[in-house]
Design a protein around this motif. Structure first.
Motif, mmCIF file in Angstrom:
data_model
loop_
_atom_site.group_PDB
_atom_site.id
_atom_site.type_symbol
_atom_site.label_atom_id
_atom_site.label_comp_id
_atom_site.label_asym_id
_atom_site.label_seq_id
_atom_site.Cartn_x
_atom_site.Cartn_y
_atom_site.Cartn_z
ATOM 1 N N VAL A 28 60.668 108.306 23.034
ATOM 2 C CA VAL A 28 59.515 107.701 23.702
ATOM 3 C C VAL A 28 60.030 106.791 24.813
ATOM 4 N N HIS A 29 59.499 106.971 25.995
ATOM 5 C CA HIS A 29 59.879 106.185 27.167
ATOM 6 C C HIS A 29 58.720 106.200 28.148
ATOM 7 N N GLY A 30 58.837 105.453 29.222
ATOM 8 C CA GLY A 30 57.732 105.383 30.162
ATOM 9 C C GLY A 30 58.169 105.517 31.607
ATOM 10 N N HIS A 31 57.153 105.725 32.453
ATOM 11 C CA HIS A 31 57.375 105.860 33.892
ATOM 12 C C HIS A 31 56.302 105.088 34.656
ATOM 13 N N SER A 32 56.674 104.668 35.838
ATOM 14 C CA SER A 32 55.708 104.116 36.791
ATOM 15 C C SER A 32 55.328 105.277 37.707
ATOM 16 N N TYR A 33 54.271 105.995 37.330
ATOM 17 C CA TYR A 33 53.857 107.179 38.079
ATOM 18 C C TYR A 33 53.156 106.783 39.373
ATOM 19 N N LYS A 34 53.374 107.610 40.400
ATOM 20 C CA LYS A 34 52.661 107.483 41.667
ATOM 21 C C LYS A 34 52.033 108.839 41.942
ATOM 22 N N LEU A 35 50.721 108.859 42.085
ATOM 23 C CA LEU A 35 49.976 110.098 42.305
ATOM 24 C C LEU A 35 49.339 110.068 43.680
ATOM 25 N N ALA A 36 49.673 111.050 44.516
ATOM 26 C CA ALA A 36 49.043 111.211 45.826
ATOM 27 C C ALA A 36 48.071 112.383 45.734
ATOM 28 N N VAL A 37 46.804 112.130 46.058
ATOM 29 C CA VAL A 37 45.746 113.136 45.983
ATOM 30 C C VAL A 37 45.281 113.437 47.404
ATOM 31 N N THR A 38 45.406 114.687 47.814
ATOM 32 C CA THR A 38 44.991 115.103 49.152
ATOM 33 C C THR A 38 43.851 116.099 49.038
ATOM 34 N N VAL A 39 42.752 115.802 49.724
ATOM 35 C CA VAL A 39 41.615 116.719 49.788
ATOM 36 C C VAL A 39 41.449 117.165 51.234
ATOM 37 N N ILE A 40 40.783 118.301 51.408
ATOM 38 C CA ILE A 40 40.552 118.837 52.747
ATOM 39 C C ILE A 40 39.076 119.178 52.905
ATOM 40 N N GLY A 41 38.555 118.893 54.077
ATOM 41 C CA GLY A 41 37.159 119.195 54.350
ATOM 42 C C GLY A 41 36.814 118.893 55.789
ATOM 43 N N THR A 42 35.567 119.116 56.118
ATOM 44 C CA THR A 42 35.052 118.850 57.453
ATOM 45 C C THR A 42 34.379 117.484 57.454
ATOM 46 N N PRO A 43 34.724 116.636 58.411
ATOM 47 C CA PRO A 43 34.057 115.332 58.470
ATOM 48 C C PRO A 43 32.544 115.490 58.593
ATOM 49 N N ILE A 44 31.821 114.603 57.945
ATOM 50 C CA ILE A 44 30.355 114.625 57.960
ATOM 51 C C ILE A 44 29.870 114.408 59.392
ATOM 52 N N SER A 45 29.000 115.308 59.860
ATOM 53 C CA SER A 45 28.515 115.234 61.246
ATOM 54 C C SER A 45 27.054 114.804 61.354
ATOM 55 N N ASP A 46 26.389 114.623 60.227
ATOM 56 C CA ASP A 46 24.992 114.187 60.209
ATOM 57 C C ASP A 46 24.922 112.720 60.634
ATOM 58 N N THR A 47 24.319 112.474 61.786
ATOM 59 C CA THR A 47 24.273 111.107 62.321
ATOM 60 C C THR A 47 23.413 110.167 61.489
ATOM 61 N N ASN A 48 22.609 110.707 60.581
ATOM 62 C CA ASN A 48 21.805 109.869 59.691
ATOM 63 C C ASN A 48 22.527 109.531 58.382
ATOM 64 N N ASN A 49 23.687 110.129 58.182
ATOM 65 C CA ASN A 49 24.454 109.903 56.954
ATOM 66 C C ASN A 49 25.320 108.657 57.135
ATOM 67 N N VAL A 50 25.260 107.741 56.183
ATOM 68 C CA VAL A 50 26.040 106.498 56.285
ATOM 69 C C VAL A 50 27.545 106.760 56.243
ATOM 70 N N LYS A 51 27.927 107.954 55.846
ATOM 71 C CA LYS A 51 29.350 108.305 55.789
ATOM 72 C C LYS A 51 29.745 109.215 56.949
ATOM 73 N N LEU A 52 29.025 109.082 58.045
ATOM 74 C CA LEU A 52 29.283 109.851 59.266
ATOM 75 C C LEU A 52 30.763 109.758 59.633
ATOM 76 N N GLY A 53 31.363 110.919 59.890
ATOM 77 C CA GLY A 53 32.748 110.965 60.327
ATOM 78 C C GLY A 53 33.766 111.003 59.205
ATOM 79 N N MET A 54 33.322 110.873 57.960
ATOM 80 C CA MET A 54 34.247 110.885 56.827
ATOM 81 C C MET A 54 34.299 112.268 56.198
ATOM 82 N N VAL A 55 35.482 112.645 55.715
ATOM 83 C CA VAL A 55 35.614 113.833 54.883
ATOM 84 C C VAL A 55 35.064 113.479 53.499
ATOM 85 N N ILE A 56 35.498 112.341 52.977
ATOM 86 C CA ILE A 56 34.977 111.728 51.756
ATOM 87 C C ILE A 56 35.299 110.247 51.879
ATOM 88 N N ASP A 57 34.426 109.433 51.395
ATOM 89 C CA ASP A 57 34.682 108.000 51.368
ATOM 90 C C ASP A 57 35.878 107.775 50.443
#
Length: 150
Positions: A28-57
Protein backbone atom coordinates in the motif's frame (compact mmCIF):
# COMPACT_ATOMS: atom_id res chain seq x y z
CA UNK A 1 -17.30 27.38 -36.75
CA UNK A 2 -13.96 25.84 -35.85
CA UNK A 3 -13.47 23.44 -32.97
CA UNK A 4 -11.39 24.34 -29.94
CA UNK A 5 -9.82 22.15 -27.26
CA UNK A 6 -9.77 23.30 -23.66
CA UNK A 7 -8.01 21.65 -20.75
CA UNK A 8 -8.52 21.80 -17.00
CA UNK A 9 -6.08 20.26 -14.54
CA UNK A 10 -6.85 18.62 -11.20
CA UNK A 11 -4.81 17.18 -8.35
CA UNK A 12 -5.70 14.57 -5.76
CA UNK A 13 -3.95 12.22 -3.36
CA UNK A 14 -4.79 8.53 -3.62
CA UNK A 15 -3.39 5.34 -2.16
CA UNK A 16 -3.42 1.94 -3.79
CA UNK A 17 -1.78 -1.48 -3.85
CA UNK A 18 -1.25 -3.79 -6.80
CA UNK A 19 -2.08 -7.32 -5.70
CA UNK A 20 0.12 -9.94 -7.34
CA UNK A 21 2.65 -7.39 -8.60
CA UNK A 22 6.31 -8.47 -8.40
CA UNK A 23 7.70 -5.17 -7.13
CA UNK A 24 7.30 -2.60 -4.36
CA UNK A 25 3.92 -1.43 -5.65
CA UNK A 26 2.36 -4.58 -4.18
CA UNK A 27 2.57 -2.65 -0.89
CA UNK A 28 0.00 0.00 0.00
CA UNK A 29 1.39 3.38 -1.05
CA UNK A 30 0.15 6.66 -2.42
CA UNK A 31 0.60 9.19 -5.19
CA UNK A 32 -0.06 12.86 -5.77
CA UNK A 33 -2.01 12.41 -9.00
CA UNK A 34 -2.38 15.17 -11.57
CA UNK A 35 -5.21 14.76 -14.07
CA UNK A 36 -5.46 16.90 -17.21
CA UNK A 37 -8.89 16.73 -18.89
CA UNK A 38 -9.19 18.03 -22.45
CA UNK A 39 -12.53 18.43 -24.20
CA UNK A 40 -13.20 19.56 -27.75
CA UNK A 41 -16.14 21.46 -29.16
CA UNK A 42 -17.39 24.52 -30.95
CA UNK A 43 -17.56 27.74 -28.94
CA UNK A 44 -21.12 28.83 -28.19
CA UNK A 45 -22.22 31.37 -30.82
CA UNK A 46 -25.68 32.24 -29.46
CA UNK A 47 -25.40 35.90 -28.47
CA UNK A 48 -28.19 35.44 -25.91
CA UNK A 49 -26.29 32.68 -24.10
CA UNK A 50 -24.39 33.87 -21.02
CA UNK A 51 -21.61 31.46 -21.98
CA UNK A 52 -21.10 33.06 -25.40
CA UNK A 53 -17.70 32.18 -26.83
CA UNK A 54 -17.06 29.25 -24.47
CA UNK A 55 -16.66 25.62 -25.44
CA UNK A 56 -17.67 24.82 -21.84
CA UNK A 57 -17.47 26.94 -18.74
CA UNK A 58 -14.34 25.82 -16.86
CA UNK A 59 -16.51 25.80 -13.73
CA UNK A 60 -18.93 23.33 -15.33
CA UNK A 61 -16.07 21.03 -16.34
CA UNK A 62 -14.62 21.34 -12.85
CA UNK A 63 -17.95 20.30 -11.31
CA UNK A 64 -18.13 17.15 -13.45
CA UNK A 65 -14.56 16.04 -12.75
CA UNK A 66 -14.75 16.96 -9.08
CA UNK A 67 -17.93 14.91 -8.56
CA UNK A 68 -16.84 11.89 -10.63
CA UNK A 69 -13.12 11.67 -9.87
CA UNK A 70 -11.58 14.11 -7.40
CA UNK A 71 -14.06 13.89 -4.53
CA UNK A 72 -14.33 10.07 -4.48
CA UNK A 73 -10.60 9.38 -5.09
CA UNK A 74 -8.95 12.14 -3.04
CA UNK A 75 -7.43 10.69 0.14
CA UNK A 76 -9.03 7.30 -0.56
CA UNK A 77 -7.32 3.96 -1.04
CA UNK A 78 -8.13 1.93 -4.16
CA UNK A 79 -8.01 -1.84 -4.27
CA UNK A 80 -9.02 -4.39 -6.89
CA UNK A 81 -12.20 -5.91 -5.46
CA UNK A 82 -11.26 -9.33 -6.86
CA UNK A 83 -8.20 -9.77 -4.63
CA UNK A 84 -7.51 -10.59 -0.99
CA UNK A 85 -7.12 -6.84 -0.44
CA UNK A 86 -10.87 -6.87 0.21
CA UNK A 87 -10.14 -7.96 3.78
CA UNK A 88 -7.79 -5.02 4.25
CA UNK A 89 -10.37 -2.71 2.67
CA UNK A 90 -13.02 -3.88 5.15
CA UNK A 91 -10.62 -3.29 8.04
CA UNK A 92 -9.82 0.22 6.81
CA UNK A 93 -13.48 1.08 6.26
CA UNK A 94 -14.24 -0.15 9.76
CA UNK A 95 -11.73 2.36 11.04
CA UNK A 96 -13.34 5.23 9.10
CA UNK A 97 -11.08 5.29 6.03
CA UNK A 98 -12.33 5.98 2.50
CA UNK A 99 -11.84 2.91 0.31
CA UNK A 100 -12.74 2.27 -3.31
CA UNK A 101 -13.10 -1.32 -4.48
CA UNK A 102 -12.58 -1.18 -8.23
CA UNK A 103 -13.40 -3.78 -10.90
CA UNK A 104 -9.79 -3.50 -12.08
CA UNK A 105 -6.18 -3.51 -10.94
CA UNK A 106 -5.69 0.15 -9.85
CA UNK A 107 -2.84 1.02 -12.19
CA UNK A 108 -2.71 4.42 -13.86
CA UNK A 109 -3.65 2.72 -17.12
CA UNK A 110 -6.82 1.18 -15.73
CA UNK A 111 -7.75 4.22 -13.66
CA UNK A 112 -7.58 6.48 -16.71
CA UNK A 113 -9.91 4.15 -18.64
CA UNK A 114 -12.36 4.31 -15.74
CA UNK A 115 -12.05 8.10 -15.54
CA UNK A 116 -12.68 8.49 -19.29
CA UNK A 117 -15.97 6.60 -19.08
CA UNK A 118 -17.12 8.54 -16.03
CA UNK A 119 -16.33 11.92 -17.58
CA UNK A 120 -17.76 11.07 -21.03
CA UNK A 121 -21.07 10.06 -19.45
CA UNK A 122 -21.46 13.53 -17.91
CA UNK A 123 -20.39 15.82 -20.78
CA UNK A 124 -23.01 17.85 -22.65
CA UNK A 125 -23.97 16.40 -26.04
CA UNK A 126 -22.16 19.09 -28.02
CA UNK A 127 -18.79 18.19 -26.44
CA UNK A 128 -16.40 15.28 -26.80
CA UNK A 129 -13.73 14.09 -24.42
CA UNK A 130 -10.53 14.59 -26.42
CA UNK A 131 -7.85 13.31 -24.05
CA UNK A 132 -6.82 12.63 -20.48
CA UNK A 133 -3.39 12.60 -18.92
CA UNK A 134 -2.98 11.04 -15.49
CA UNK A 135 0.38 11.83 -13.94
CA UNK A 136 1.30 9.40 -11.17
CA UNK A 137 4.77 10.80 -10.48
CA UNK A 138 6.86 13.63 -11.87
CA UNK A 139 8.23 11.28 -14.52
CA UNK A 140 5.40 8.80 -15.14
CA UNK A 141 1.93 9.20 -16.62
CA UNK A 142 -0.77 7.44 -18.62
CA UNK A 143 -2.64 9.03 -21.51
CA UNK A 144 -6.05 8.37 -23.04
CA UNK A 145 -6.97 9.82 -26.46
CA UNK A 146 -10.37 9.51 -28.07
CA UNK A 147 -8.70 8.95 -31.45
CA UNK A 148 -7.10 5.75 -30.10
CA UNK A 149 -10.43 4.24 -29.09
CA UNK A 150 -11.71 3.32 -32.57
Amino acid sequence: MKKVRITKEFTFETGHALHGYDGKCRNVHGHSYKLAVTVIGTPISDTNNVKLGMVIDFGDLKKIVKEEIVDPFDHATVFNKNTPHVELAEELRGRGHDVILADYQPTSEMMILDFAEKIKSRLPEHLELFSLRLRETETSYAEWHASDQA
